[in-house]
Motif scaffolding. Structure first.
Motif, PDB file in Angstrom:
ATOM      1  N   GLU A 120       0.333  -1.456   0.107  1.00 18.80           N
ATOM      2  CA  GLU A 120       0.199  -0.053  -0.061  1.00 18.80           C
ATOM      3  C   GLU A 120       0.351   1.774  -0.285  1.00 18.80           C
ATOM      4  OE1 GLU A 120      -3.975  -1.789   2.133  1.00 18.80           O
ATOM      5  OE2 GLU A 120      -2.295  -1.504   2.961  1.00 18.80           O
ATOM      6  N   GLN A 121       2.232   1.445   1.375  1.00 20.23           N
ATOM      7  CA  GLN A 121       2.583   2.493   0.797  1.00 20.23           C
ATOM      8  C   GLN A 121       2.903   2.607  -0.595  1.00 20.23           C
ATOM      9  OE1 GLN A 121       3.005   4.167   4.195  1.00 20.23           O
ATOM     10  NE2 GLN A 121       4.325   5.865   2.512  1.00 20.23           N
ATOM     11  N   ARG A 122       4.100   1.526  -0.857  1.00 18.97           N
ATOM     12  CA  ARG A 122       4.784   2.097  -2.249  1.00 18.97           C
ATOM     13  C   ARG A 122       3.383   2.154  -3.552  1.00 18.97           C
ATOM     14  NH1 ARG A 122       7.006  -3.582  -1.435  1.00 18.97           N
ATOM     15  NH2 ARG A 122       9.392  -2.756  -0.868  1.00 18.97           N
ATOM     16  N   TYR A 123       2.299   1.604  -3.178  1.00 22.97           N
ATOM     17  CA  TYR A 123       1.263   2.177  -4.387  1.00 22.97           C
ATOM     18  C   TYR A 123       1.261   3.495  -4.274  1.00 22.97           C
ATOM     19  CZ  TYR A 123      -2.067   0.908  -7.957  1.00 22.97           C
ATOM     20  OH  TYR A 123      -2.546   1.217  -9.283  1.00 22.97           O
ATOM     21  N   LEU A 124       1.320   4.121  -3.077  1.00 21.53           N
ATOM     22  CA  LEU A 124       0.696   5.608  -3.248  1.00 21.53           C
ATOM     23  C   LEU A 124       1.993   6.278  -3.268  1.00 21.53           C
ATOM     24  CD1 LEU A 124      -1.269   7.502  -0.859  1.00 21.53           C
ATOM     25  CD2 LEU A 124       0.066   7.282   0.443  1.00 21.53           C
ATOM     26  N   THR A 125       2.888   5.717  -3.246  1.00 22.64           N
ATOM     27  CA  THR A 125       4.009   6.271  -3.345  1.00 22.64           C
ATOM     28  C   THR A 125       4.023   6.978  -5.209  1.00 22.64           C
ATOM     29  OG1 THR A 125       5.638   6.137  -1.322  1.00 22.64           O
ATOM     30  CG2 THR A 125       6.472   6.987  -3.275  1.00 22.64           C
ATOM     31  N   ASN A 126       3.970   5.685  -5.524  1.00 28.66           N
ATOM     32  CA  ASN A 126       4.105   5.317  -7.545  1.00 28.66           C
ATOM     33  C   ASN A 126       3.501   5.811  -7.440  1.00 28.66           C
ATOM     34  OD1 ASN A 126       7.419   3.967  -6.514  1.00 28.66           O
ATOM     35  ND2 ASN A 126       6.425   1.753  -7.142  1.00 28.66           N
ATOM     36  N   TYR A 127       1.834   5.903  -7.499  1.00 25.53           N
ATOM     37  CA  TYR A 127       1.330   6.442  -8.673  1.00 25.53           C
ATOM     38  C   TYR A 127       0.075   6.865  -8.393  1.00 25.53           C
ATOM     39  CZ  TYR A 127       2.399   1.758 -10.302  1.00 25.53           C
ATOM     40  OH  TYR A 127       3.551   0.076 -11.120  1.00 25.53           O
ATOM     41  N   LEU A 128       0.427   7.094  -6.796  1.00 23.74           N
ATOM     42  CA  LEU A 128      -0.606   8.418  -6.537  1.00 23.74           C
ATOM     43  C   LEU A 128       0.020   9.783  -6.004  1.00 23.74           C
ATOM     44  CD1 LEU A 128      -3.661   5.728  -4.372  1.00 23.74           C
ATOM     45  CD2 LEU A 128      -3.498   6.610  -7.149  1.00 23.74           C
ATOM     46  N   SER A 129       0.888   9.756  -5.183  1.00 24.24           N
ATOM     47  CA  SER A 129       1.727  10.709  -4.429  1.00 24.24           C
ATOM     48  C   SER A 129       1.606  11.948  -5.925  1.00 24.24           C
ATOM     49  CB  SER A 129       2.612  11.055  -3.873  1.00 24.24           C
ATOM     50  OG  SER A 129       2.228   9.928  -3.024  1.00 24.24           O
ATOM     51  N   ASP A 130       1.650  13.311  -5.635  1.00 27.14           N
ATOM     52  CA  ASP A 130       1.671  14.200  -6.629  1.00 27.14           C
ATOM     53  C   ASP A 130       1.106  13.968  -8.141  1.00 27.14           C
ATOM     54  OD1 ASP A 130       4.587  14.931  -5.304  1.00 27.14           O
ATOM     55  OD2 ASP A 130       5.147  13.504  -5.419  1.00 27.14           O
ATOM     56  N   ARG A 131      -0.531  14.329  -7.676  1.00 25.52           N
ATOM     57  CA  ARG A 131      -0.921  13.625  -8.853  1.00 25.52           C
ATOM     58  C   ARG A 131      -2.241  14.781  -9.547  1.00 25.52           C
ATOM     59  NH1 ARG A 131       0.577   9.659 -12.973  1.00 25.52           N
ATOM     60  NH2 ARG A 131       2.171   8.130 -11.772  1.00 25.52           N
ATOM     61  N   ASP A 132      -2.828  15.155 -10.003  1.00 28.77           N
ATOM     62  CA  ASP A 132      -4.169  16.214  -9.709  1.00 28.77           C
ATOM     63  C   ASP A 132      -4.803  15.617 -10.012  1.00 28.77           C
ATOM     64  OD1 ASP A 132      -5.400  18.740 -10.456  1.00 28.77           O
ATOM     65  OD2 ASP A 132      -4.855  18.494 -12.123  1.00 28.77           O
ATOM     66  N   ARG A 133      -5.037  14.835  -8.840  1.00 25.35           N
ATOM     67  CA  ARG A 133      -6.083  14.426  -8.036  1.00 25.35           C
ATOM     68  C   ARG A 133      -6.064  13.666  -6.768  1.00 25.35           C
ATOM     69  NH1 ARG A 133      -4.778  11.176 -11.484  1.00 25.35           N
ATOM     70  NH2 ARG A 133      -6.301  12.491 -13.283  1.00 25.35           N
ATOM     71  N   PRO A 134      -7.559  14.044  -6.311  1.00 28.90           N
ATOM     72  CA  PRO A 134      -7.969  14.188  -4.702  1.00 28.90           C
ATOM     73  C   PRO A 134      -7.821  12.655  -4.397  1.00 28.90           C
ATOM     74  CG  PRO A 134      -9.588  14.938  -5.589  1.00 28.90           C
ATOM     75  CD  PRO A 134      -9.037  15.096  -6.798  1.00 28.90           C
ATOM     76  N   VAL A 135      -7.707  11.889  -3.268  1.00 31.53           N
ATOM     77  CA  VAL A 135      -7.723  10.714  -3.081  1.00 31.53           C
ATOM     78  C   VAL A 135      -8.389  10.562  -1.044  1.00 31.53           C
ATOM     79  CG1 VAL A 135      -5.936   8.528  -2.521  1.00 31.53           C
ATOM     80  CG2 VAL A 135      -5.595   9.678  -3.749  1.00 31.53           C
ATOM     81  N   PHE A 136      -9.239  10.228  -1.263  1.00 29.96           N
ATOM     82  CA  PHE A 136     -10.440  10.075   0.110  1.00 29.96           C
ATOM     83  C   PHE A 136     -10.156   8.521   0.370  1.00 29.96           C
ATOM     84  CE2 PHE A 136     -12.643  12.786  -2.646  1.00 29.96           C
ATOM     85  CZ  PHE A 136     -13.052  13.545  -1.898  1.00 29.96           C
ATOM     86  N   PHE A 137      -8.827   9.008   1.292  1.00 28.00           N
ATOM     87  CA  PHE A 137      -8.841   7.260   2.138  1.00 28.00           C
ATOM     88  C   PHE A 137      -9.655   7.275   3.390  1.00 28.00           C
ATOM     89  CE2 PHE A 137      -4.707  10.104   1.471  1.00 28.00           C
ATOM     90  CZ  PHE A 137      -4.226   9.118   0.476  1.00 28.00           C
ATOM     91  N   LEU A 138     -10.395   5.198   3.058  1.00 29.51           N
ATOM     92  CA  LEU A 138     -11.287   4.855   3.655  1.00 29.51           C
ATOM     93  C   LEU A 138     -10.400   3.092   4.651  1.00 29.51           C
ATOM     94  CD1 LEU A 138     -14.385   4.647   1.524  1.00 29.51           C
ATOM     95  CD2 LEU A 138     -13.832   6.601   2.772  1.00 29.51           C
ATOM     96  N   ILE A 139     -10.239   3.839   6.207  1.00 29.64           N
ATOM     97  CA  ILE A 139     -10.034   3.028   6.783  1.00 29.64           C
ATOM     98  C   ILE A 139     -10.991   2.309   7.562  1.00 29.64           C
ATOM     99  CG2 ILE A 139      -8.413   2.916   9.245  1.00 29.64           C
ATOM    100  CD1 ILE A 139      -7.764   5.557   8.843  1.00 29.64           C
ATOM    101  N   ASN A 140     -11.214   0.763   6.761  1.00 28.60           N
ATOM    102  CA  ASN A 140     -12.387   0.099   6.877  1.00 28.60           C
ATOM    103  C   ASN A 140     -12.096  -0.962   8.253  1.00 28.60           C
ATOM    104  OD1 ASN A 140     -14.859  -0.763   5.622  1.00 28.60           O
ATOM    105  ND2 ASN A 140     -13.973  -1.856   4.842  1.00 28.60           N
TER     106      ASN A 140
END
Length: 685
Positions: free
Chosen positions: A213-233
């Motif tokens: 999850e940490q890698r995916y967040l860093t590699n694919y989601l950080s520094d992109r022009d779209r918001p991420v909503f995190f749901l701690i399920n």
């Protein structure tokens, strides 16, 4: 869900009102009686403006709220979607490694359309058939995962149409496979990410922030022009996991520990957002949820507003309807205002010349021909500047890529060991475990390469952003020179600085080509530090997506080269060296990595050479797109000014011009367009 649906439907209605206004403005640009067919509204510039108005209207009409749902295995993504939909549309007990990527959108009746990987035509099936034929038991799913296979390898994705009211407002939900899926499937997910308005990342309260999850967040989601909503399920499972679930002090302590863990784990993502991000953005983007409980409540007739999902839904609605939706409408107003200014400026230039004699007009037209040549020279100089910047930047970026790839060998052992500390290197010596180790090592290698390429991609986009910053600054300088020549033309034609009848000249109202050029990239990075986060949808489609796919290609190429027959040789070398010292795990690890590095180094030059060309082309494509649009707008401005004069001469020659009638018509045209823009502005306040 009623409030959520109501907000989206209200925005959809506003969109339609704006679309109607844009159409009316486009009609005003091309309006006129039959005797005035050859009017300035037929010029190249007006054709461009009408085309732009049409494109904006089409985008608004077709606009969708694409929301991508991401998450690792068994995080409850499907359960969450079922709770949001209020219907058990998706099987919620299937291993994500074998799940079909599914797009959920509105339809008049329940139906599933299967999209295949090959050229096979799409297949429409009913919902029950989809549930029966394209779901598998959990045990089968685990077996397929262990053998690194997919349940439905021929399927690209499925589209579910369902008659839910809030989907009718343009919402599309994309349910993706788990983060541990193959690189080919990751590439498909990236396509949807680059088209999405928002991302929902589902995490677990009982297994906080895994390495994947940490890698995916860093590699694919950080520094992109779209918001991420995190749901701690599964936040409700924290209580049930305690020895004494009734001990409120212990429950509070356990919950606070999870909150602190996630606040720390997500700090990297939130620190990469623009500097003007509110300090409480964590509270606006991270939500504690209980999807299974919400689904049960929904099955009993409860609304989403009565579940744990209500705060998340409110934040999502706020973003879609106000942040993203209002931004779309404001951008449409900006285009409309620019179109109206273009019309007013053109007519303001034309009216003072209408009463001139043919002789006087012809002399004035002749006197400004050399000035038009100067405008063309400025345009050509700017084009050359773009091409010089293009060649320099493409060479710099592609060379940096090659250098970076070749340098990976220098720190391979350290980087790989730090990234993948949990590999059991002794297992490859055991024949019954070798296949399992092979799959684990292959996946570990993919992760290692992804981590390395993500770091390079970030730097590359910063450099390209800096290059466009410099071009933008130069455009302002060229604008000054261009405006000076334009004013010379005005003085020669009218004996004064141009102004509309009854109006004084205001340089801020002059419509010059660089005003449009700066609109090519609405969010060109203002500085190097914010370069990546400021990339808008244009960058996503022209540059960022290309770079991401090149990086994926690098991974696939290296995997293909490394994990073929050559890998068996690596295993053999290490097995021969470590067979006597099976108990010495550190030694075996060292020998294995040494042998792997030798194979890795052998193929790096080929990968660097092959992909360097792709990188070079990707950067050049980005600049060439900019050049095409920029030069077209400059040329359109020059052509418009020429056409206005030539048509005026033609009308004078055939004596078809009725001065008073034409002035009245043109003034009415300006007034009508101003009224449309005023009404449009009021609609989107």
């Amino acid at each position: 869900m009623e409030r959520f649906s109501q907000g989206l439907l209200q925005l959809a209605e506003q969109r339609q009102q704006v679309v109607t206004a844009l159409k009316q403005l486009a009609q005003s640009l091309s309006s006129g009686d039959s005797s005035a067919e050859e009017t300035p509204t037929d010029s190249a510039e007006f054709q461009t403006v009408r085309q732009e108005l049409g494109q904006v209207a089409d985008r608004l009409r077709q606009s969708k709220f694409k929301i991508v749902i991401l998450g690792d295995m068994k995080r409850g993504k499907s359960t969450l979607l079922n709770a949001l939909l209020g219907e058990p549309l998706l099987p919620s007990d299937v291993n994500p490694c074998t799940a079909v990527l599914t797009v959920i959108r509105h339809g008049s009746s329940p139906q599933v359309t299967l999209q295949y990987q090959d050229d096979r035509p799409t297949e429409s099936i009913d919902f029950e058939t989809f549930k029966q034929n394209y779901t598998i038991p959990p045990d089968t799913a685990r077996q397929l995962e262990a053998s690194h296979k997919e349940a439905f390898p021929d399927l690209s994705h499925a589209v579910i149409n369902y008659p839910l009211p809030w989907l009718e407002a343009g919402v599309e939900l994309v349910d993706t496979p788990g983060l541990n899926d193959t690189e080919a499937r990751n590439q498909q997910v990236l396509t949807y990410l680059n088209q999405a308005q928002a991302v929902v990342f589902v995490l677990s309260a009982t297994q906080p922030m895994t390495l994947d999850e940490q890698r995916y967040l860093t590699n694919y989601l950080s520094d992109r022009d779209r918001p991420v909503f995190f749901l701690i399920n599964g936040f409700d499972r924290i209580r049930t996991g305690l020895i004494n679930p009734d001990d409120e002090v212990a429950v509070a302590a356990a919950e606070n520990k999870i909150r602190e863990t996630y606040r720390s784990a997500l700090s990297t993502y939130f620190s990469s957002l623009p500097e003007d991000t509110p300090e409480d953005m964590y509270e606006q983007r991270v939500f504690e949820t209980a999807a299974l409980t919400a689904l049960r409540q929904r099955a009993q007739g409860a609304s989403l507003e009565d579940t744990h999902l209500a705060p998340f839904l409110a934040a999502l609605q706020q973003f879609l309807t106000h942040d993203r939706g209002r931004t779309e409408l404001r951008q449409a107003v900006t285009v409309a205002e620019r179109a109206q200014r273009t019309l007013a400026a053109s007519i303001a230039r034309r009216i003072p010349l209408l009463d001139e004699s043919l002789d006087e007009i012809e002399k004035k037209v002749t006197s400004v021909q050399s000035d038009f040549s100067r405008l063309e020279a400025i345009r050509d100089q700017y084009r050359q500047l773009i091409r010089t910047s293009c060649d320099r930047t493409a060479l710099e970026i592609s060379t940096s890529f090659k250098t970076y790839i070749l340098s990976l060998a220098d720190t391979f052992e350290q980087d790989f060991t730090e990234s993948q500390p949990d590999l059991e290197f002794l297992e490859f010596l055991q024949p019954d475990k070798r296949a399992e180790f092979y799959r684990a090592f292959k996946r570990a290698f993919e992760r290692y390469i992804n981590d390395r390429l993500a770091a390079w991609e970030f730097t590359a986009k910063q450099k390209i952003g800096q290059a466009f910053d410099e071009l933008n600054d130069s455009a302002s300088e060229y604008q000054v020179a261009y405006a000076e020549v334009v004013e010379v033309i005005h003085e020669k034609l009218m004996g004064r600085r141009f102004y509309a009848v009854g109006q004084k000249y205001n340089p801020k109202d002059a419509q010059i080509w660089t005003d449009n050029i700066k609109d090519l990239f609405e969010e060109i990075p203002d500085n190097l530090n914010n370069a990546v986060s400021s990339f808008n949808s244009f960058w996503q489609s022209v540059l960022q997506m290309v770079l991401v796919y090149v990086c994926v290609s690098v991974v696939l190429q290296l995997i293909g080269l490394m994990f073929s027959g050559l890998f068996l040789n690596v295993v053999g070398v290490v097995a021969a060296a470590g067979g006597i010292l099976v108990a010495q795990a550190a030694y075996v690890r060292q020998e294995f990595l040494k042998a792997t590095k030798q194979a890795f180094v052998q193929h790096l030059p080929q990968v660097a050479d092959d992909q360097q060309r792709s990188i070079h082309k990707a950067v050049k494509d980005c600049f060439q797109t900019y050049e095409t649009q920029a030069i077209e707008r400059i040329s359109a401005d020059i052509a418009t000014r020429r056409v206005e004069l030539s048509k005026l001469v033609e009308q004078k020659q055939d004596q078809s011009l009725d001065y008073e009638k034409e002035v009245a018509r043109l003034q009415a045209l300006v007034k009508d367009s101003e009224l449309i823009v005023t009404q449009l502005t009021e609609q989107v306040r």
